[in-house]
Design a protein around this motif. Structure first.
Motif, PDB file in Angstrom:
ATOM      1  N   THR A   1      -6.980  25.871  -6.508  1.00  0.00           N
ATOM      2  CA  THR A   1      -6.237  25.398  -6.254  1.00  0.00           C
ATOM      3  C   THR A   1      -6.472  24.656  -4.622  1.00  0.00           C
ATOM      4  OG1 THR A   1      -5.287  27.710  -6.467  1.00  0.00           O
ATOM      5  CG2 THR A   1      -4.802  26.501  -3.595  1.00  0.00           C
ATOM      6  N   LEU A   2      -6.241  23.407  -3.893  1.00  0.00           N
ATOM      7  CA  LEU A   2      -6.311  22.542  -2.812  1.00  0.00           C
ATOM      8  C   LEU A   2      -5.714  22.914  -1.575  1.00  0.00           C
ATOM      9  CD1 LEU A   2      -6.879  20.935  -5.779  1.00  0.00           C
ATOM     10  CD2 LEU A   2      -7.230  19.067  -3.772  1.00  0.00           C
ATOM     11  N   ASP A   3      -7.115  23.513  -0.969  1.00  0.00           N
ATOM     12  CA  ASP A   3      -6.708  23.611   0.333  1.00  0.00           C
ATOM     13  C   ASP A   3      -6.093  21.909   1.275  1.00  0.00           C
ATOM     14  OD1 ASP A   3      -5.248  24.533   2.917  1.00  0.00           O
ATOM     15  OD2 ASP A   3      -7.405  24.832   3.292  1.00  0.00           O
ATOM     16  N   CYS A   4      -5.384  21.565   2.780  1.00  0.00           N
ATOM     17  CA  CYS A   4      -5.768  20.296   3.171  1.00  0.00           C
ATOM     18  C   CYS A   4      -4.852  20.135   3.580  1.00  0.00           C
ATOM     19  CB  CYS A   4      -4.400  19.503   2.049  1.00  0.00           C
ATOM     20  SG  CYS A   4      -3.890  17.651   2.451  1.00  0.00           S
ATOM     21  N   TYR A   5      -5.470  19.471   4.751  1.00  0.00           N
ATOM     22  CA  TYR A   5      -4.487  18.866   5.961  1.00  0.00           C
ATOM     23  C   TYR A   5      -3.709  18.028   5.792  1.00  0.00           C
ATOM     24  CZ  TYR A   5      -5.099  18.006  11.769  1.00  0.00           C
ATOM     25  OH  TYR A   5      -5.279  17.716  12.674  1.00  0.00           O
ATOM     26  N   PRO A   6      -3.062  17.744   5.666  1.00  0.00           N
ATOM     27  CA  PRO A   6      -2.256  16.197   5.260  1.00  0.00           C
ATOM     28  C   PRO A   6      -2.110  15.440   6.162  1.00  0.00           C
ATOM     29  CG  PRO A   6      -0.815  18.859   4.741  1.00  0.00           C
ATOM     30  CD  PRO A   6      -2.272  19.202   5.440  1.00  0.00           C
ATOM     31  N   GLU A   7      -2.109  15.466   7.520  1.00  0.00           N
ATOM     32  CA  GLU A   7      -1.754  14.786   8.960  1.00  0.00           C
ATOM     33  C   GLU A   7      -3.144  13.820   8.558  1.00  0.00           C
ATOM     34  OE1 GLU A   7      -1.340  16.000  12.439  1.00  0.00           O
ATOM     35  OE2 GLU A   7      -0.995  14.065  13.236  1.00  0.00           O
ATOM     36  N   LEU A   8      -4.348  14.167   8.249  1.00  0.00           N
ATOM     37  CA  LEU A   8      -5.565  13.640   8.670  1.00  0.00           C
ATOM     38  C   LEU A   8      -5.607  12.822   7.265  1.00  0.00           C
ATOM     39  CD1 LEU A   8      -8.343  13.528   9.765  1.00  0.00           C
ATOM     40  CD2 LEU A   8      -9.138  15.389   8.978  1.00  0.00           C
ATOM     41  N   ALA A   9      -5.390  13.125   6.334  1.00  0.00           N
ATOM     42  CA  ALA A   9      -5.706  13.312   5.065  1.00  0.00           C
ATOM     43  C   ALA A   9      -5.123  11.568   4.792  1.00  0.00           C
ATOM     44  CB  ALA A   9      -4.698  13.930   3.640  1.00  0.00           C
ATOM     45  N   ILE A  10      -3.515  12.081   5.427  1.00  0.00           N
ATOM     46  CA  ILE A  10      -2.860  10.938   5.488  1.00  0.00           C
ATOM     47  C   ILE A  10      -3.631   9.734   6.184  1.00  0.00           C
ATOM     48  CG2 ILE A  10      -0.769   9.654   5.914  1.00  0.00           C
ATOM     49  CD1 ILE A  10       0.190  10.731   4.300  1.00  0.00           C
ATOM     50  N   ASN A  11      -4.238  10.754   7.628  1.00  0.00           N
ATOM     51  CA  ASN A  11      -4.765   8.731   8.124  1.00  0.00           C
ATOM     52  C   ASN A  11      -6.574   8.351   7.332  1.00  0.00           C
ATOM     53  OD1 ASN A  11      -3.142   9.330  10.170  1.00  0.00           O
ATOM     54  ND2 ASN A  11      -3.937  11.031  11.017  1.00  0.00           N
ATOM     55  N   GLN A  12      -7.331   9.041   6.989  1.00  0.00           N
ATOM     56  CA  GLN A  12      -8.065   9.222   6.132  1.00  0.00           C
ATOM     57  C   GLN A  12      -7.884   8.118   4.497  1.00  0.00           C
ATOM     58  OE1 GLN A  12     -10.687   9.895   8.595  1.00  0.00           O
ATOM     59  NE2 GLN A  12     -11.667  10.489   6.938  1.00  0.00           N
ATOM     60  N   LEU A  13      -6.990   8.333   3.934  1.00  0.00           N
ATOM     61  CA  LEU A  13      -6.939   8.106   2.764  1.00  0.00           C
ATOM     62  C   LEU A  13      -6.072   5.828   3.003  1.00  0.00           C
ATOM     63  CD1 LEU A  13      -5.478  10.057   0.714  1.00  0.00           C
ATOM     64  CD2 LEU A  13      -7.248   9.847   0.957  1.00  0.00           C
ATOM     65  N   THR A  14      -5.558   6.075   4.367  1.00  0.00           N
ATOM     66  CA  THR A  14      -4.580   5.138   4.343  1.00  0.00           C
ATOM     67  C   THR A  14      -5.963   3.759   5.142  1.00  0.00           C
ATOM     68  OG1 THR A  14      -2.610   5.731   4.895  1.00  0.00           O
ATOM     69  CG2 THR A  14      -3.474   3.680   5.474  1.00  0.00           C
TER      70      THR A  14
ATOM     71  N   MET B   1       0.483  -1.373  -0.457  1.00  0.00           N
ATOM     72  CA  MET B   1       0.010   0.263   0.118  1.00  0.00           C
ATOM     73  C   MET B   1       1.166   0.924  -0.028  1.00  0.00           C
ATOM     74  SD  MET B   1      -2.756   1.239   2.921  1.00  0.00           S
ATOM     75  CE  MET B   1      -3.476  -0.254   2.507  1.00  0.00           C
ATOM     76  N   ASP B   2       0.445   2.130  -0.888  1.00  0.00           N
ATOM     77  CA  ASP B   2       1.179   3.497  -0.786  1.00  0.00           C
ATOM     78  C   ASP B   2       0.427   4.941  -1.070  1.00  0.00           C
ATOM     79  OD1 ASP B   2       3.370   5.416  -1.907  1.00  0.00           O
ATOM     80  OD2 ASP B   2       3.259   4.769  -3.807  1.00  0.00           O
ATOM     81  N   ILE B   3       0.545   4.931   0.648  1.00  0.00           N
ATOM     82  CA  ILE B   3      -0.279   6.517   0.058  1.00  0.00           C
ATOM     83  C   ILE B   3       0.400   8.163   0.758  1.00  0.00           C
ATOM     84  CG2 ILE B   3      -2.351   7.855   1.718  1.00  0.00           C
ATOM     85  CD1 ILE B   3      -2.612   4.261   0.724  1.00  0.00           C
ATOM     86  N   ARG B   4       0.425   8.710  -1.177  1.00  0.00           N
ATOM     87  CA  ARG B   4       0.580   9.897  -0.680  1.00  0.00           C
ATOM     88  C   ARG B   4       0.079  11.500  -1.064  1.00  0.00           C
ATOM     89  NH1 ARG B   4       4.174   8.701  -5.792  1.00  0.00           N
ATOM     90  NH2 ARG B   4       4.072   6.463  -5.697  1.00  0.00           N
ATOM     91  N   VAL B   5      -0.112  12.639  -0.346  1.00  0.00           N
ATOM     92  CA  VAL B   5      -0.398  13.714   0.094  1.00  0.00           C
ATOM     93  C   VAL B   5       0.838  14.270  -0.373  1.00  0.00           C
ATOM     94  CG1 VAL B   5      -1.851  14.837   1.205  1.00  0.00           C
ATOM     95  CG2 VAL B   5      -2.557  12.750   1.211  1.00  0.00           C
ATOM     96  N   THR B   6       0.870  15.743  -1.252  1.00  0.00           N
ATOM     97  CA  THR B   6       2.351  16.518  -1.881  1.00  0.00           C
ATOM     98  C   THR B   6       1.943  17.566  -2.627  1.00  0.00           C
ATOM     99  OG1 THR B   6       4.395  16.083  -2.839  1.00  0.00           O
ATOM    100  CG2 THR B   6       2.308  14.333  -3.724  1.00  0.00           C
ATOM    101  N   GLN B   7       2.558  18.282  -1.804  1.00  0.00           N
ATOM    102  CA  GLN B   7       2.564  19.325  -3.016  1.00  0.00           C
ATOM    103  C   GLN B   7       3.210  19.487  -4.465  1.00  0.00           C
ATOM    104  OE1 GLN B   7       2.495  23.127  -1.850  1.00  0.00           O
ATOM    105  NE2 GLN B   7       2.905  22.862   0.215  1.00  0.00           N
TER     106      GLN B   7
END
Lengths: 148, 83
Positions: A48-61, A1-7
């Motif tokens: 432009t996408l605003d993001c909460y990266p820490e929560l995004a990783i948790n949700q996508l994982t 599994m590979d989950i990435r949230v990136t600019q």
């Protein structure tokens, strides 16, 4: 599994090739790529996408794990960009690997239908008339509900 | 406790984050939203449709009735529009 949230921008073709190369013998790989839309009657200059990266990783994982268990996936990758983007640029890519095509298609669709409403990203469109936040759509809630 | 704001909520409040010390009677997300809305007019306006606002505690999504016990970071934001 590979989950990435990136600019950083990503290369959809290279990502797809690498994903397939890792699990070529599995049988079926599905790739969905979401792009910045700009239609002639509704032209967009910048998204432009605003993001909460820490929560995004948790949700996508969590979402990837749910899809992997439900559809017996051999592998799953989710890449989601945030920050400013131009029309045509990739925003999101979901890749699923399974023994057969149907679970691979279904898993990719389940992930996208949940990601729309459950992952902490917010779109702001900049047009010639100014900028505005995209409103959440009830169609997205309905698309998610069909998996329950 | 730290509070993070995102998207139009951040813009309407004119801040991305703040540190707050809560009065003892504020014990849930719903209580926090009420308390924030009562602080000033901009917050009252931004949080007018409070039921729409979503929340996370320590980077986990929660409901409005969730307790703030153990919360070091609370995030408040509008419905999500990614993908």
């Amino acid at each position: 599994m590979d989950i990435r949230v990136t600019q950083d921008p990503f290369d959809p073709g290279a990502e797809s090739n690498a994903f397939i190369a890792r699990g070529a013998a599995a049988g079926a790989a599905v790739t969905f790529t979401g792009l910045v839309r700009s239609l002639p009657d509704d032209p967009i200059l910048t998204l432009t996408l605003d993001c909460y990266p820490e929560l995004a990783i948790n949700q996508l994982t969590g979402l990837a794990a749910t899809a992997a268990a439900r559809f017996h996936l051999a592998d799953v990758t989710i890449i989601h960009r945030y920050g400013p983007m131009q029309p045509g640029e990739p925003i999101v890519q979901v890749m699923t690997l399974s023994a057969h095509r149907q679970p691979a298609f279904d898993a990719a669709q389940l992930i996208m239908d949940h990601l729309k409403t459950d992952a902490p990203f917010w779109k702001k469109e900049q047009t010639a008339q100014g900028e505005h936040w995209v409103e959440a759509k009830s169609a997205d809630d309905k698309a998610k509900a069909r998996w329950e | 406790m730290k509070i993070l704001y995102f998207a139009w909520l951040r813009e309407r409040l004119n801040k991305g984050e703040e540190d707050v010390t809560l009065p003892p009677e504020v014990t849930t997300i719903a209580g926090l939203l009420d308390w924030l809305a009562g602080r000033d007019e901009a917050a009252a306006l931004a949080l007018e449709k409070r039921s729409l606002i979503k929340a996370a505690i320590n980077a986990k999504l929660v409901q409005h009735d969730t307790s703030l016990v153990g919360a070091h970071t609370v995030a408040l934001f509008p419905p999500m529009t990614g993908g």
